[in-house]
Write an enzyme that holds these catalytic residues in place. Structure first.
Site, PDB file in Angstrom:
ATOM      1  CB  ILE A 125     -27.507 -44.396 -12.260  1.00 35.63           C
ATOM      2  CG1 ILE A 125     -27.504 -42.831 -13.009  1.00 35.63           C
ATOM      3  CG2 ILE A 125     -27.169 -44.116 -10.825  1.00 35.63           C
ATOM      4  CD1 ILE A 125     -26.356 -42.004 -12.876  1.00 35.63           C
ATOM      5  CG  ASN A 139     -33.944 -39.890  -1.970  1.00 38.23           C
ATOM      6  OD1 ASN A 139     -34.720 -40.713  -1.547  1.00 38.23           O
ATOM      7  ND2 ASN A 139     -33.971 -40.035  -3.508  1.00 38.23           N
ATOM      8  CG  ASP A 169     -16.879 -48.635  -3.724  1.00 39.57           C
ATOM      9  OD1 ASP A 169     -18.089 -48.930  -4.048  1.00 39.57           O
ATOM     10  OD2 ASP A 169     -16.097 -48.082  -4.658  1.00 39.57           O
ATOM     11  CG  ASP A 173     -34.917 -41.786  -8.197  1.00 41.06           C
ATOM     12  OD1 ASP A 173     -34.194 -43.055  -8.340  1.00 41.06           O
ATOM     13  OD2 ASP A 173     -34.446 -41.753  -6.903  1.00 41.06           O
ATOM     14  NE  ARG A 200     -29.322 -48.457  -4.303  1.00 40.86           N
ATOM     15  CZ  ARG A 200     -30.360 -47.851  -4.152  1.00 40.86           C
ATOM     16  NH1 ARG A 200     -31.662 -48.426  -4.066  1.00 40.86           N
ATOM     17  NH2 ARG A 200     -30.305 -46.476  -4.018  1.00 40.86           N
TER      18      ARG A 200
HETATM   19  C1  UD1 Z   1     -29.683 -42.012  -4.113  1.00 41.09           C
HETATM   20  C2  UD1 Z   1     -31.138 -41.926  -4.174  1.00 41.09           C
HETATM   21  C3  UD1 Z   1     -31.785 -42.979  -5.193  1.00 41.09           C
HETATM   22  C4  UD1 Z   1     -31.058 -42.443  -6.449  1.00 41.09           C
HETATM   23  C5  UD1 Z   1     -29.734 -42.436  -6.304  1.00 41.09           C
HETATM   24  C6  UD1 Z   1     -28.987 -41.592  -7.919  1.00 41.09           C
HETATM   25  C7  UD1 Z   1     -31.445 -41.724  -1.770  1.00 41.09           C
HETATM   26  C8  UD1 Z   1     -31.903 -42.461  -0.326  1.00 41.09           C
HETATM   27  N1  UD1 Z   1     -31.335 -42.665  -2.850  1.00 41.09           N
HETATM   28  O1  UD1 Z   1     -29.220 -43.305  -4.061  1.00 41.09           O
HETATM   29  O2  UD1 Z   1     -33.112 -42.754  -5.082  1.00 41.09           O
HETATM   30  O3  UD1 Z   1     -31.621 -43.243  -7.511  1.00 41.09           O
HETATM   31  O4  UD1 Z   1     -29.191 -41.410  -5.498  1.00 41.09           O
HETATM   32  O5  UD1 Z   1     -29.480 -40.600  -7.957  1.00 41.09           O
HETATM   33  O6  UD1 Z   1     -31.120 -40.773  -1.766  1.00 41.09           O
HETATM   34  N2  UD1 Z   1     -21.796 -46.411  -6.337  1.00 41.09           N
HETATM   35  C9  UD1 Z   1     -20.784 -46.840  -5.914  1.00 41.09           C
HETATM   36  N3  UD1 Z   1     -19.845 -46.812  -4.795  1.00 41.09           N
HETATM   37  C10 UD1 Z   1     -20.675 -46.331  -3.779  1.00 41.09           C
HETATM   38  C11 UD1 Z   1     -21.788 -45.459  -3.768  1.00 41.09           C
HETATM   39  C12 UD1 Z   1     -22.348 -45.525  -5.084  1.00 41.09           C
HETATM   40  O7  UD1 Z   1     -20.019 -47.675  -6.906  1.00 41.09           O
HETATM   41  O8  UD1 Z   1     -19.944 -46.378  -2.520  1.00 41.09           O
HETATM   42  C13 UD1 Z   1     -22.635 -46.193  -7.515  1.00 41.09           C
HETATM   43  C14 UD1 Z   1     -24.073 -46.828  -7.614  1.00 41.09           C
HETATM   44  O9  UD1 Z   1     -23.859 -48.294  -7.680  1.00 41.09           O
HETATM   45  C15 UD1 Z   1     -24.504 -46.042  -8.595  1.00 41.09           C
HETATM   46  C16 UD1 Z   1     -23.898 -44.636  -8.603  1.00 41.09           C
HETATM   47  O10 UD1 Z   1     -22.933 -44.862  -7.834  1.00 41.09           O
HETATM   48  O11 UD1 Z   1     -24.362 -46.873  -9.983  1.00 41.09           O
HETATM   49  C17 UD1 Z   1     -24.822 -43.741  -7.908  1.00 41.09           C
HETATM   50  O12 UD1 Z   1     -25.359 -44.239  -6.810  1.00 41.09           O
HETATM   51  P1  UD1 Z   1     -25.605 -43.121  -5.494  1.00 41.09           P
HETATM   52  O13 UD1 Z   1     -25.742 -41.790  -6.184  1.00 41.09           O
HETATM   53  O14 UD1 Z   1     -24.726 -43.327  -4.266  1.00 41.09           O
HETATM   54  O15 UD1 Z   1     -26.969 -43.568  -5.135  1.00 41.09           O
HETATM   55  P2  UD1 Z   1     -27.561 -43.644  -3.804  1.00 41.09           P
HETATM   56  O16 UD1 Z   1     -27.126 -42.650  -2.864  1.00 41.09           O
HETATM   57  O17 UD1 Z   1     -27.650 -45.182  -3.051  1.00 41.09           O
END
Ligand code: UD1
Length: 439
Positions: A334, A30, A132, A312, A129
Site C-alpha cells: 500500500i 480513522n 488524484d 497500519d 500519498r
Molecule cells: C487511510 C488511513 C491510513 C491507512 C490507509 C490504508 C485515514 C485517515 N488514514 O489513509 O491510516 O494506512 O487508509 O488503509 O483513514 N492513492 C492514490 N490516489 C489517491 C488516493 C490514494 O493513488 O487519490 C493510493 C495511495 O498512495 C495508497 C493507496 O492508494 O497507495 C491507499 O491509500 P488510501 O486508502 O487512500 O489511504 P488514506 O485514505 O490516505
C-alpha cells in the site's frame, strides 16, 4: 479550543515484563476523522459518541472551530457539533498540514456549500500519498477542482450524481466522494470502492443523518443524493488498529491480554496471522483474548486493502516476527515508506533486510533496549512493543506521532504490567532507571 503544543516528551520503557490483563479499546480514529467532518453537513446539532481523545481528532476539531463550527465537549468521548454557523470555507494551513484527513472537509464543504478551499494535506510520512482519486471523484460529480497556491479549490454550481470507477482502492477517496455525492442531485455509483470498516461506519453515520447510501462494505457503493441532512446521535465503531496493536503486544511480550470493546470480525486478518504464529486467540462477542503459548513461528504477510492484512498493522507484525523462529517475509503493497522502523529495530538486535517492498526477517532470540525514535504513528507504536519485550531500558523519542492515534497508550500498557512512563527530561529517565531496577 486550542491544540496542544507538540510535546518533547519521551517514553522510557524497561522491557521484560509479561503483559497480562484487560484493555478497553476506544473509538476508531480513522472513522472519527471522517465523521467529524461529515457532521458539519447539516445545520442541526450532531452528537458523536465514542470519540477517541487523540491528537488527530483534536486538531481536526480545532480546524473546524476555526471556520465557525460550534463544538461542545460533553465529556472526554462525546462531542456536540453544530455546523450552521460556518463563516468561510477556507481552512487555516497551520492546522491542516498536521493531519492528512482534514481533506475530508473538502467533501463535506463541497457537498453542503458547493465550494471548499483546503490546503494540500500533510500527515504521516509513509510514502507518496497522491489525492488524484479524490479529485477525479469530485470532478465526476460536476465540481471544478484546481490546485491554487498549495490549496485545493473545489467549486460547483450543481453537483450531479455520476457513475465512476476508482483506479486504486482508496479509503480516503471513497469516503470523500461518498460525502459530497450524498448531497448531489441524482444517483452516484462508486465502483472499486474501499471496503474498510470505517468506510461502512461513515456511510452508516451519513444514513443516520438522512443520506441514502447502499452497498458500503462491498466494492460498489450506490448513493442517492438528498437535498438536506439532519441532526443525529452516533457512536463510532471500535478502533481496529488500536485493538490489533494490543493483540500483538500480547504475542511479543509472551503475555495474555483480553482486548475488550471490539468487533472481532474486523480483526480477522490479524487473528489469522497470530494463529499462524502459534498464539491462541479466542473470539468472544465483543472481545478477543490473545495468549502466548510457546515459541512464535515465522509466517508470510502481505498488506492489502480490507479484508486483507492492514498496512497500519504491518510494523507491529514486523517487530513480532523479528522475535519469531525462522525466516518471515512482509510485503508492503500500500505505502512504499513503511519500513522506517526497521533501522531502529536493527539497533535493538533484530535481523531484517529490506529489498524493495519486501522485508526479510530472520527471527532472533531477544532484543536489547536502545534509544530509538518514532518514525511515524504505527511504526512508533510497534517500537514501543519492541521496547516492552527487550532486555533493559529503551527511550522512545517523537512520541507526539504515537499520540496522534493512541489514547493513553502508556497508561493502558502500564495497567497491563508494562514498565513504561512518559517523561520529559534526562533526570526523569534516570529516576525511572533506578526505580525499575529494583523491580
Ligand atoms: C487511510 C488511513 C491510513 C491507512 C490507509 C490504508 C485515514 C485517515 N488514514 O489513509 O491510516 O494506512 O487508509 O488503509 O483513514 N492513492 C492514490 N490516489 C489517491 C488516493 C490514494 O493513488 O487519490 C493510493 C495511495 O498512495 C495508497 C493507496 O492508494 O497507495 C491507499 O491509500 P488510501 O486508502 O487512500 O489511504 P488514506 O485514505 O490516505
Amino acid at each position: 479550543m486550542k491544540s496542544k503544543v507538540v510535546s518533547m516528551d519521551h517514553y522510557v520503557i524497561r522491557g521484560g515484563n509479561v503483559l497480562r490483563g484487560e484493555v478497553e479499546i476506544g473509538g476508531a480514529k480513522n472513522a472519527a476523522l471522517a465523521i467529524l467532518a461529515a457532521a458539519i453537513m447539516t445545520d442541526e446539532t450532531v452528537t458523536i459518541e465514542n470519540m477517541p481523545d487523540v491528537r488527530d481528532t483534536n486538531v481536526l476539531l480545532d480546524a473546524m472551530a476555526g471556520i465557525g463550527v460550534h463544538i461542545e465537549r460533553v465529556d472526554r468521548h462525546t462531542v456536540k457539533i453544530n455546523g450552521s454557523m460556518v463563516q468561510n470555507v477556507n481552512i487555516e494551513y497551520e492546522l491542516i498540514k498536521k493531519i492528512r484527513a482534514s481533506y475530508y472537509l473538502i467533501g463535506a464543504l463541497l457537498g453542503k456549500y458547493r465550494e471548499a478551499e483546503v490546503p494540500l494535506p500533510g500527515g504521516c510520512n509513509i510514502g507518496s500519498r497522491p489525492i488524484d482519486q479524490h479529485l477525479k471523484g469530485f470532478r465526476a460529480i460536476g465540481a471544478d477542482v484546481k490546485i491554487d497556491h498549495g490549496s485545493i479549490v473545489a467549486t460547483a454550481e450543481k453537483l450531479i450524481g455520476a457513475h465512476m470507477y476508482m483506479d486504486v482502492v482508496s479509503v480516503g477517496a471513497t469516503i470523500n466522494v461518498m460525502m459530497a455525492a450524498s448531497m448531489a442531485e441524482g444517483k452516484t455509483i462508486i465502483e472499486n470502492a474501499a471496503k474498510e470498516p470505517h468506510v461502512v461506519d461513515v456511510a452508516n453515520f451519513l444514513n443516520s443523518m438522512g443520506a441514502d447510501i447502499k452497498g458500503a462494505g462491498t466494492d460498489v457503493i450506490r448513493i442517492r443524493g438528498v437535498e438536506k441532512l439532519h441532526g443525529a446521535t452516533y457512536s463510532i465503531i471500535p478502533d481496529q488498529i488500536e485493538a490489533g496493536t494490543f493483540m500483538f503486544a500480547a504475542a511479543v511480550t509472551k503475555g495474555d491480554i483480553l482486548v475488550k470493546d471490539v468487533i472481532p470480525k474486523h480483526l480477522e486478518s490479524i487473528t489469522a496471522k497470530l494463529l499462524e504464529m502459534g498464539c491462541e486467540v479466542e473470539e468472544l462477542d465483543d472481545a478477543v483474548r490473545v495468549r502466548y503459548t510457546g515459541e512464535l513461528h515465522s509466517t508470510q504477510i502481505k498488506t492489502l486493502p480490507y479484508p486483507g492484512f492492514p498496512t497500519d498493522m504491518q510494523p507491529q507484525a514486523g517487530i513480532t516476527l523479528a522475535l519469531s523462529e525462522g525466516v518471515s517475509t512482509i510485503t508492503e503493497s500500500i505505502f512504499e515508506n513503511r519500513f522506517r522502523y526497521v533501522d531502529e529495530i536493527i539497533r535493538m538486535g533484530a535481523d531484517i533486510k529490506v529489498e524493495g517492498n519486501t522485508a526479510i526477517i530472520t527471527g532472533v532470540k531477544g532484543l536489547t533496549g536502545a534509544h530509538i525514535s518514532s518514525p511515524d504513528l504505527r511504526a512508533g507504536a510497534a517500537l514501543v512493543l519492541a521496547a516492552l519485550s527487550a532486555d533493559g531500558v529503551s527511550v522512545v523519542d517523537d512520541i507526539h506521532l504515537i499520540e496522534r492515534g493512541y489514547e493513553d497508550f502508556d497508561v493502558k500498557l502500564r495497567a497491563l504490567g508494562g514498565l513504561i512512563e512518559r517523561v520529559s527530561d534526562e533526570e526523569e529517565i534516570q529516576k525511572f532507571r533506578l526505580r525499575t531496577q529494583a523491580i
